[in-house]
Design a protein around this motif. Structure first.
Motif, PDB file in Angstrom:
ATOM      1  N   LYS A   1      32.123  29.992  49.778  1.00  0.00           N
ATOM      2  CA  LYS A   1      30.872  29.616  51.323  1.00  0.00           C
ATOM      3  C   LYS A   1      30.592  28.606  51.971  1.00  0.00           C
ATOM      4  N   ASP A   2      30.675  28.945  52.954  1.00  0.00           N
ATOM      5  CA  ASP A   2      30.265  27.530  54.039  1.00  0.00           C
ATOM      6  C   ASP A   2      32.097  26.990  53.347  1.00  0.00           C
ATOM      7  N   SER A   3      33.298  27.822  53.592  1.00  0.00           N
ATOM      8  CA  SER A   3      34.371  27.123  53.405  1.00  0.00           C
ATOM      9  C   SER A   3      35.265  27.579  55.192  1.00  0.00           C
ATOM     10  N   ASP A   4      34.675  26.390  56.280  1.00  0.00           N
ATOM     11  CA  ASP A   4      35.524  27.293  56.876  1.00  0.00           C
ATOM     12  C   ASP A   4      36.997  26.575  56.707  1.00  0.00           C
ATOM     13  N   ARG A   5      37.822  27.539  58.048  1.00  0.00           N
ATOM     14  CA  ARG A   5      39.375  27.339  57.998  1.00  0.00           C
ATOM     15  C   ARG A   5      40.140  27.791  56.329  1.00  0.00           C
ATOM     16  N   ILE A   6      39.584  28.780  56.117  1.00  0.00           N
ATOM     17  CA  ILE A   6      39.549  29.145  54.460  1.00  0.00           C
ATOM     18  C   ILE A   6      40.773  30.229  54.780  1.00  0.00           C
ATOM     19  N   THR A   7      41.611  30.371  53.922  1.00  0.00           N
ATOM     20  CA  THR A   7      42.979  31.177  53.658  1.00  0.00           C
ATOM     21  C   THR A   7      42.944  32.181  52.177  1.00  0.00           C
ATOM     22  N   TYR A   8      42.978  32.914  52.504  1.00  0.00           N
ATOM     23  CA  TYR A   8      43.450  34.091  51.332  1.00  0.00           C
ATOM     24  C   TYR A   8      44.549  35.217  51.718  1.00  0.00           C
ATOM     25  N   GLN A   9      44.997  35.396  51.036  1.00  0.00           N
ATOM     26  CA  GLN A   9      46.732  35.469  51.174  1.00  0.00           C
ATOM     27  C   GLN A   9      47.694  35.428  50.176  1.00  0.00           C
ATOM     28  N   TYR A  10      48.274  37.222  49.753  1.00  0.00           N
ATOM     29  CA  TYR A  10      48.716  37.387  48.339  1.00  0.00           C
ATOM     30  C   TYR A  10      48.360  37.248  47.285  1.00  0.00           C
ATOM     31  N   LEU A  11      47.037  37.456  47.447  1.00  0.00           N
ATOM     32  CA  LEU A  11      46.441  37.503  46.131  1.00  0.00           C
ATOM     33  C   LEU A  11      46.192  39.295  45.847  1.00  0.00           C
ATOM     34  N   THR A  12      45.963  39.004  44.599  1.00  0.00           N
ATOM     35  CA  THR A  12      45.095  40.910  43.938  1.00  0.00           C
ATOM     36  C   THR A  12      44.113  40.561  43.613  1.00  0.00           C
ATOM     37  N   VAL A  13      42.959  41.276  43.763  1.00  0.00           N
ATOM     38  CA  VAL A  13      41.645  41.026  42.744  1.00  0.00           C
ATOM     39  C   VAL A  13      41.259  42.910  42.785  1.00  0.00           C
ATOM     40  N   GLU A  14      40.983  42.605  41.170  1.00  0.00           N
ATOM     41  CA  GLU A  14      41.348  44.092  41.388  1.00  0.00           C
ATOM     42  C   GLU A  14      40.258  44.557  39.384  1.00  0.00           C
ATOM     43  N   TRP A  15      39.468  45.651  39.233  1.00  0.00           N
ATOM     44  CA  TRP A  15      39.222  45.609  38.488  1.00  0.00           C
ATOM     45  C   TRP A  15      39.684  47.009  38.013  1.00  0.00           C
ATOM     46  N   SER A  16      40.046  47.340  36.610  1.00  0.00           N
ATOM     47  CA  SER A  16      40.491  47.896  36.167  1.00  0.00           C
ATOM     48  C   SER A  16      40.099  48.889  35.360  1.00  0.00           C
ATOM     49  N   GLY A  17      41.221  49.958  35.098  1.00  0.00           N
ATOM     50  CA  GLY A  17      40.000  51.797  34.791  1.00  0.00           C
ATOM     51  C   GLY A  17      40.002  52.391  35.737  1.00  0.00           C
ATOM     52  N   GLU A  18      38.948  53.123  35.751  1.00  0.00           N
ATOM     53  CA  GLU A  18      39.043  54.090  37.228  1.00  0.00           C
ATOM     54  C   GLU A  18      37.620  53.648  37.417  1.00  0.00           C
ATOM     55  N   PRO A  19      37.253  53.590  38.591  1.00  0.00           N
ATOM     56  CA  PRO A  19      35.788  52.615  39.589  1.00  0.00           C
ATOM     57  C   PRO A  19      34.521  52.817  38.714  1.00  0.00           C
ATOM     58  N   LYS A  20      34.186  52.242  38.701  1.00  0.00           N
ATOM     59  CA  LYS A  20      33.128  52.361  38.293  1.00  0.00           C
ATOM     60  C   LYS A  20      31.391  51.094  38.846  1.00  0.00           C
ATOM     61  N   ALA A  21      30.527  51.911  38.019  1.00  0.00           N
ATOM     62  CA  ALA A  21      29.015  50.987  39.362  1.00  0.00           C
ATOM     63  C   ALA A  21      28.757  49.007  38.210  1.00  0.00           C
ATOM     64  N   THR A  22      29.455  49.606  37.046  1.00  0.00           N
ATOM     65  CA  THR A  22      29.328  48.195  36.127  1.00  0.00           C
ATOM     66  C   THR A  22      30.879  46.864  36.457  1.00  0.00           C
TER      67      THR A  22
ATOM     68  N   VAL B   1      42.108  36.215  56.057  1.00  0.00           N
ATOM     69  CA  VAL B   1      42.323  36.379  54.881  1.00  0.00           C
ATOM     70  C   VAL B   1      44.193  37.842  55.002  1.00  0.00           C
ATOM     71  N   GLN B   2      44.795  37.766  54.157  1.00  0.00           N
ATOM     72  CA  GLN B   2      46.494  38.510  54.365  1.00  0.00           C
ATOM     73  C   GLN B   2      47.300  38.821  53.411  1.00  0.00           C
ATOM     74  N   ASN B   3      47.684  39.744  53.482  1.00  0.00           N
ATOM     75  CA  ASN B   3      48.339  40.015  52.388  1.00  0.00           C
ATOM     76  C   ASN B   3      47.198  40.165  50.877  1.00  0.00           C
ATOM     77  N   CYS B   4      46.273  40.582  51.154  1.00  0.00           N
ATOM     78  CA  CYS B   4      45.753  40.401  50.032  1.00  0.00           C
ATOM     79  C   CYS B   4      45.772  42.160  49.179  1.00  0.00           C
ATOM     80  N   THR B   5      45.784  42.470  48.134  1.00  0.00           N
ATOM     81  CA  THR B   5      45.448  43.436  47.639  1.00  0.00           C
ATOM     82  C   THR B   5      44.401  43.850  46.463  1.00  0.00           C
TER      83      THR B   5
END
Lengths: 419, 352
Positions: free
Chosen positions: A132-153, A169-173
């Motif tokens: 938040k309010d983070s200018d010139r930020i780079t997200y790269q080569y990151l994996t952000v995930e939730w395990s299991g089946e997609p779910k509302a929780t 934001v580049q090369n992220c999954t």
């Protein structure tokens, strides 16, 4: 009287007390091996070691995390400008928040010129990584995930920069987010590229933002692939100037698992792209394939609102040179009754035909549909929300329009070649 | 009345310090060099805010104060002190946060009694937060107490403590208390690019303080405050049942939510602004769709659905203890039953 007496006694005390005091030192993070580089030790409590390194970092430092899976019970935060947080690789350094009991996200960044690179974040209770309010930020080569089946929780957003200028934001999954995998909100000058968003409610979402280039991504198996939205009642509104090009927007047929109440809960499963209440959006060279409801939906804001500063309509939206293949065979959500009224299915491109709100005058929306002649199109001719299938005046002719030139690419100061 | 025991302590301290027993003695007046040093002191006692290691007896110019509405922190008892360097005064700036001189320190100790129905009996300290007005702005530092309550150490990464007590309602209660880390301090204390205190707005100090006399007059008389603005409107107390429900609810939201939910706070992007000064019904949440709530929506459509607390996201998130849902995000691990009841009653009484 009292303060004066006490002050006098205190003055007498001050001198002898001072002479016997030892110099105190603050606790320190792992000793830096090289100038400006801190290797976070996996010895002892890694979560505490890492948070301490993030707190004690100096601007320009790099914090290096080792290979391994590390458990966290509360969120991490970074508030020092110019820090790089690096892991050993997306599948190698994994921050696991399955046991999280505190904080609203896995990692919160509130500083400028930060680079997050080469690690994974898993199973956060709220958002994955928020800046938040983070200018010139780079997200790269990151994996952000939730395990299991997609779910509302699952948490709402995977990668979540907001209220920032110059976002890369580049090369992220990102997979499994119960709102948007990659969500950029209330920001300007944005590039999201070469990333994979899958099994989220929305794959990639650009919301209440301006000057965004979204390209070279794969948005697949979400409920909706790519969304470009503008919403009322927010501090930053009037989203405009987004280019969406050269993306694979494929099989976004996952059931919409968003918790009710969120705007994306209304996205019909099987939607490739939605552009809502935005202006100057240029969509070209994308490959739409096998989205079961509609490949591209162009729409005004669909809910009642009172915000006098808000324009719910589309303006200057261009679709040109995209390819559309398969899908359109199982319309879902709020588009299911519309498709039923139109004989069972929708064409590749659908617009609501909304041109006014709250009983006002019709406004020019200028939808430029410059696709190959065989690409299907329909305007529902609603004129105004709320949606009432009995008031539809469908038209398959492409609307008259004035071409809008494609604008210059977004240039970001931090966008340099990876060494 | 309280002068005699205090003086007795001071004299005892004096003896200890003078004979140089080989241990660091607490100075009996705050040490401004330590307060303004670039790095935080390793021990709370290094600042000299208190005459005793247990931080019960404030040193000279360290004044206990309290607030009309405090932030709910798992029902912790809070003891607040302010130190203003000699020769300086707090300058009133309307009813909001006054201008505190450089060197001002706000010191807040969080404690739990074995039985919350008698909060002062056998209470033990968990943490003390020190927020200091440095030359370039405020800085916040968490200190965590040892078991014996004799020493509080700087703890930049915070701490977790399990607390067993009896709730104000008389039920056994286990609290997994989280001392926030230094960055989390900033999350709540953010205003624009800098941090600032939350509680001590003049309007929130305008009542009989811990000394039993009008707090602001007392500050003025003690030379701590330059004056009280004419016609200042005090913060409505969330506990004062003689006040209208709306005023009490707004007072509660102001202190518990408004530090983040304001135009320059950590939750600015939500467009949900809950300070006492906010006047727009939509920005206060009435019929407002959630922005980035995720599962925090609880399958409800509006932040506040007038007349329907059971359909309002605000009430849902206040009642939750789950990260990702619970609001505030930091600073509490159990719900606040009194606050929830108040907000529910307020929403229920709204016209649909």
């Amino acid at each position: 009287m009292r303060p004066i007496i006490l002050a006098a006694v205190a003055a007498v005390l001050l001198a002898p007390a001072a002479c016997s005091r030892k110099e105190a030192t603050a606790p320190e993070a792992a000793a830096p091996a090289e100038e400006g580089i801190t290797h976070v030790s996996a010895e002892g409590d890694f979560a505490e070691n890492l948070q301490l390194a993030l707190i004690e970092a100096e601007p320009g430092d790099t914090i290096v995390m080792p290979e391994g899976t590390f458990a966290f019970t509360t969120g991490l935060s970074l508030d020092v400008d110019g820090v790089t947080l690096a892991g050993a690789g997306q599948g190698k350094t994994i921050l696991d928040f399955a046991g999280q009991t505190g904080a609203g996200e896995g990692l919160l960044v509130t500083a400028d010129d930060v680079v997050l690179t080469d690690f994974g974040i898993r199973d956060t209770k709220g958002d994955g990584i928020k800046s938040k309010d983070s200018d010139r930020i780079t997200y790269q080569y990151l994996t952000v995930e939730w395990s299991g089946e997609p779910k509302a929780t699952n948490g709402a957003y995977g990668i979540y920069p907001v209220e920032s200028t110059d976002v890369l934001v580049q090369n992220c999954t990102v997979r499994g987010a119960s709102d948007a995998g990659i969500y950029v909100g209330q920001s300007e000058n944005i590039i999201v590229r070469d990333s994979i968003a899958e099994y989220n409610v929305a794959g990639i979402e650009i919301e209440n933002s301006s000057y965004a280039d979204v390209y070279g991504n794969i948005a697949r198996h979400n409920a909706g692939g790519i969304l470009v939205f503008d919403l009322p009642d927010l501090p930053v509104m009037g989203g405009h100037s987004t280019r969406v090009y050269d993306n694979d927007i494929v099989e976004n047929n996952t059931v919409n698992f968003a918790p009710v109440g969120n705007i994306v809960a209304g996205v019909p499963s099987g939607t490739g792209l939605i552009v809502m209440a935005n202006s100057d959006v240029y969509v070209t060279g994308n490959r739409f394939k096998d989205n079961r409801t509609v490949h591209a939906m162009l729409t005004a804001y669909t809910e009642p609102f009172t915000d006098a500063a808000y324009n719910p309509l589309l303006t200057d939206i261009t679709l040109t040179g995209n390819t559309y293949e398969g899908g359109l065979d199982d319309p879902q959500g709020m588009l299911a009754p519309v498709a039923a009224a139109l004989g069972g299915s929708l064409p590749a491109i659908v617009t609501d035909g909304v041109t006014r709100w709250n009983g006002g005058e019709d406004q020019p929306v200028n939808l430029v549909i410059a696709e190959a002649p065989e690409v299907g199109f329909i305007s529902l001719g609603l004129g105004e929300y709320p949606l009432d299938p009995s008031k539809m005046q469908p038209a398959m002719d492409r609307p008259a329009s004035t071409p809008v030139p494609e604008r210059e690419p977004v240039v970001l100061p931090q966008d340099k070649a990876r060494p | 009345m309280r002068l005699a025991p205090l003086l007795g302590l001071v004299v005892a301290c004096l003896g200890l310090a003078a004979c140089g027993a080989g241990q660091a003695a607490s100075p009996a007046s705050p040490n401004l060099d330590t307060i303004l040093a670039e790095k935080p002191a390793a021990l709370l006692s290094d600042y000299g805010f208190f005459e005793d290691a247990g931080a019960d007896h404030p040193a000279s110019r360290v004044k206990p104060y309290d607030l009309i509405n405090p932030l709910f922190s798992d029902d912790a008892a809070k003891h607040r002190f302010i130190y203003v360097p000699p020769g300086n005064m707090v300058q009133a700036e309307g009813a909001g946060l006054p201008e505190f001189p450089v060197g001002t320190a706000l010191i807040k100790t969080f404690g739990f009694a074995p039985d919350m129905r008698s909060p002062e009996d056998g209470a033990y300290k968990v943490e003390t937060r020190v927020i200091i007005r440095k030359a370039d702005g405020w800085a916040a530092f968490p200190y965590v107490w040892n078991e014996a309550g004799t020493e509080a150490k700087y703890a930049p990464t915070g701490a977790r403590r399990t607390i067993e007590t009896i709730s104000p309602a008389g039920e056994p209660l286990e609290i997994h208390y989280e001392v926030p880390n230094k960055n989390q301090c900033k999350t709540c204390h953010l205003s624009g690019d800098t941090i600032s205190p939350i509680g001590p707005k003049l309007r929130n100090l305008d009542h009989a303080g811990p000394a039993g006399v009008d707090q602001l007059s007392d500050w003025v008389a003690a030379g701590l405050l330059d004056g009280v603005p004419l016609g200042m409107k005090r913060t409505p107390s969330s506990l004062d049942t003689s006040l209208p429900l709306e005023a009490r609810a707004r007072g509660y939201l102001d202190i518990n939510c408004g530090h983040c939910h304001k135009p320059d706070g950590s939750a600015s992007n939500s467009g949900l602004w809950l300070t006492l000064e906010e006047t727009s019904p939509t920005r206060l949440g009435l019929k407002k769709h959630p922005t980035a709530a995720g599962r925090g929506s609880g399958n409800r459509r509006y932040v506040i659905d007038p007349g329907h607390p059971e359909e309002s996201i605000l009430a849902f998130r206040m009642a939750s203890t789950e990260p990702g849902i619970a609001m505030p995000e930091l600073g509490r691990t159990i719900p606040d039953p009194m606050g929830l009841e108040l907000i529910n009653a307020w929403i229920a009484g709204m016209e649909e």
